[in-house]
Motif scaffolding. Sequence first.
Motif, short mmCIF file in Angstrom:
data_model
loop_
_atom_site.label_atom_id
_atom_site.label_comp_id
_atom_site.label_asym_id
_atom_site.label_seq_id
_atom_site.Cartn_x
_atom_site.Cartn_y
_atom_site.Cartn_z
N ALA A 146 1.67 19.83 -12.39
CA ALA A 146 0.86 18.44 -12.69
C ALA A 146 -0.48 18.65 -11.79
O ALA A 146 -1.56 18.25 -12.18
N GLY B 242 7.63 21.10 -11.45
CA GLY B 242 6.54 20.26 -12.21
C GLY B 242 5.68 19.45 -11.56
O GLY B 242 4.40 19.15 -12.37
N ALA C 180 13.18 21.92 -10.12
CA ALA C 180 12.39 21.65 -11.31
C ALA C 180 11.55 20.73 -10.94
O ALA C 180 10.37 20.75 -11.72
N TRP C 181 11.93 19.76 -10.25
CA TRP C 181 10.81 18.42 -10.02
C TRP C 181 9.84 19.05 -9.49
O TRP C 181 8.62 18.60 -9.51
#
Length: 167
Positions: free
Chosen positions: A74, A70, A66-67
């Motif tokens: 971004a 993200g 998930a990181w």
Amino acid sequence: MDFHPTAGRPMSDAEAAAEAKRIMDASFRIEEPVRHFPTSYRDHSPVPAYGDTPPVHQPDHRIVPAWAAGIAVASIGVGAGVTGIGCGAWLVLQGLASVSLAGVLMVTLPFAGLAMAATAIGGAINRARSAVTKNIYEGPVTMRTEINNHSTTRGMFFARTRNDIHN
């Protein structure tokens, strides 16, 4: 017939034909097909409506953490924003490259008009809000001002001046 050519001796037609037949037989030999084994199995037996079987843990195996997703989203957003800023800067610089006096006057005229109107309105509001005050003083008024100034200058090329003022 297995053929082992002797070094330095050319093959006869019969030997060359036998060697060609051996090579073609080895190349086009039909081998037994490879058996495929199933890699998964689906149980089609009916599931009971209720029972005492505990739930089975099914671990979450995601392809991307998930990181990382993200950060990717971004970075795409930052890239799109920087691209937009770059396009805007390009448009502004293209416009500045074709500046003429008439164009500058036409662009700044509305702003000058707005500034003039705002100044006039502000002045009118200021005068309307200021109260008329008339101070009448009765009696003698004495104003005494005494200033003592002592000035000292030192230096020729990089002069320093010091002023001491005493009231």
